[in-house]
Scaffold this motif. Structure first.
Motif, PDB file in Angstrom:
ATOM      1  N   GLY A   1       0.797  -1.216   0.000  1.00 60.54           N
ATOM      2  CA  GLY A   1       0.000   0.000   0.000  1.00 60.54           C
ATOM      3  C   GLY A   1       0.828   1.263   0.000  1.00 60.54           C
ATOM      4  O   GLY A   1       0.325   2.346   0.297  1.00 60.54           O
ATOM      5  N   ALA A   2       2.107   1.153  -0.318  1.00 63.55           N
ATOM      6  CA  ALA A   2       2.973   2.327  -0.366  1.00 63.55           C
ATOM      7  C   ALA A   2       2.562   3.243  -1.514  1.00 63.55           C
ATOM      8  O   ALA A   2       1.845   2.840  -2.429  1.00 63.55           O
ATOM      9  N   ALA A   3       3.019   4.468  -1.452  1.00 65.40           N
ATOM     10  CA  ALA A   3       2.683   5.431  -2.494  1.00 65.40           C
ATOM     11  C   ALA A   3       3.201   4.941  -3.847  1.00 65.40           C
ATOM     12  O   ALA A   3       4.339   4.478  -3.937  1.00 65.40           O
ATOM     13  N   PRO A   4       2.368   5.020  -4.895  1.00 67.61           N
ATOM     14  CA  PRO A   4       2.858   4.635  -6.219  1.00 67.61           C
ATOM     15  C   PRO A   4       3.974   5.551  -6.670  1.00 67.61           C
ATOM     16  O   PRO A   4       3.967   6.743  -6.375  1.00 67.61           O
ATOM     17  N   ARG A   5       4.914   4.993  -7.367  1.00 71.36           N
ATOM     18  CA  ARG A   5       6.056   5.785  -7.826  1.00 71.36           C
ATOM     19  C   ARG A   5       5.643   6.688  -8.983  1.00 71.36           C
ATOM     20  O   ARG A   5       5.010   6.252  -9.937  1.00 71.36           O
ATOM     21  N   SER A   6       5.999   7.942  -8.882  1.00 70.85           N
ATOM     22  CA  SER A   6       5.701   8.875  -9.962  1.00 70.85           C
ATOM     23  C   SER A   6       6.961   9.136 -10.771  1.00 70.85           C
ATOM     24  O   SER A   6       8.076   9.013 -10.262  1.00 70.85           O
ATOM     25  N   ARG A   7       6.758   9.510 -12.017  1.00 74.68           N
ATOM     26  CA  ARG A   7       7.869   9.842 -12.900  1.00 74.68           C
ATOM     27  C   ARG A   7       7.548  11.143 -13.630  1.00 74.68           C
ATOM     28  O   ARG A   7       6.383  11.448 -13.879  1.00 74.68           O
ATOM     29  N   PRO A   8       8.568  11.927 -13.968  1.00 79.05           N
ATOM     30  CA  PRO A   8       8.300  13.137 -14.747  1.00 79.05           C
ATOM     31  C   PRO A   8       7.579  12.804 -16.043  1.00 79.05           C
ATOM     32  O   PRO A   8       7.908  11.822 -16.707  1.00 79.05           O
ATOM     33  N   ASP A   9       6.585  13.605 -16.379  1.00 80.93           N
ATOM     34  CA  ASP A   9       5.857  13.407 -17.629  1.00 80.93           C
ATOM     35  C   ASP A   9       5.552  14.780 -18.233  1.00 80.93           C
ATOM     36  O   ASP A   9       4.416  15.254 -18.185  1.00 80.93           O
ATOM     37  N   PRO A  10       6.581  15.431 -18.799  1.00 78.26           N
ATOM     38  CA  PRO A  10       6.373  16.775 -19.337  1.00 78.26           C
ATOM     39  C   PRO A  10       5.717  16.795 -20.707  1.00 78.26           C
ATOM     40  O   PRO A  10       5.411  17.877 -21.223  1.00 78.26           O
ATOM     41  N   GLU A  11       5.464  15.630 -21.301  1.00 82.87           N
ATOM     42  CA  GLU A  11       4.984  15.618 -22.683  1.00 82.87           C
ATOM     43  C   GLU A  11       3.576  16.180 -22.825  1.00 82.87           C
ATOM     44  O   GLU A  11       3.262  16.826 -23.822  1.00 82.87           O
TER      45      GLU A  11
END
Length: 229
Positions: free
Chosen positions: A208-218
């Motif tokens: 239940g940990a926070a989902p990993r986010s990634r940069p998405d500048p598109e």
């Protein structure tokens, strides 16, 4: 164009593609929480202004006095770190603006401008609420017009733009994408847009940990290109 980000990497990526302002948050998968001190410490190294989300927990926007004290301290920390503005909000149990707490938040944030976040979409009587927020000293209100996306809520947003008192700016946010951005601007008359500049790993974790986010500048890049930027 304001880009919501939750890491140094996503902040720098959004700035590179042309964002005018950042909204620094933690847990964008939960609509944004107060960022940690490590992210705040990077504010001075960013190339564009950063507004800081002040929201102590997920869930509703009715806060105890203990939570209010946490929010006030977080605003003071954000000011010291170099924030250009504050994004926050508070409601009563009935869903109206918590005038007392919001006034305290604005007072502690001064002279930084304060944005009232999308908790505004839960307020039942929105036109009087706009006048109330303007009187308190709130400078911006972020809204999707009460819908899942700003484009679906465009008629409500237009009405809010018309009803906003002098000095209070309506910011359209929620599902802003290149395919609709021109029609959204035309339909609402807003001068400011808000969108997230991250994406999440869809795989759920067993803990239940926070989902990993990634940069998405598109998505941001596509919106800016559609607007001729």
């Amino acid at each position: 164009m304001e880009a919501a980000v939750d890491s140094v990497e996503s902040a720098r990526a959004a700035a590179r593609v042309g964002a005018d302002r950042l909204e620094l948050c933690a847990r964008l998968d939960q609509e944004g929480l107060t960022p940690d001190t490590e992210l705040l410490a990077e504010i001075g190294r960013l190339s564009i202004p950063a507004f800081v989300m002040i929201r102590p927990r997920p869930g509703d926007f009715h806060y105890s006095e203990t939570e209010a004290a946490v929010m006030l301290r977080a605003i003071a920390a954000a000011r010291v770190a170099g924030a250009a503005g504050i994004v926050t909000g508070a409601l009563t149990r009935s869903g109206s603006i918590d005038r007392g707490l919001v006034a305290r938040l604005v007072e502690v944030a001064a002279p930084l401008p304060v944005t009232f976040h999308r908790a505004f979409d839960l307020v039942p009587e929105q036109r009087p609420a706009l006048a109330e927020l303007g009187g308190i000293g709130v400078r911006r209100v972020l809204t999707s017009g009460g819908q899942s996306t700003a484009f679906l809520g465009r008629e409500t947003i237009r009405a809010l733009v018309s009803a906003a008192p002098p000095g209070l700016t309506i910011v359209a946010g929620g599902g802003v994408v290149a395919d609709v951005v021109e029609r959204l601007l035309e339909a609402t008359g807003v001068d400011e847009l808000h969108l997230a500049a991250v994406r999440f790993d869809p795989a759920a974790t067993a803990t239940g940990a926070a989902p990993r986010s990634r940069p998405d500048p598109e998505r941001l890049r596509a919106v800016l290109q559609r607007l001729g930027r």
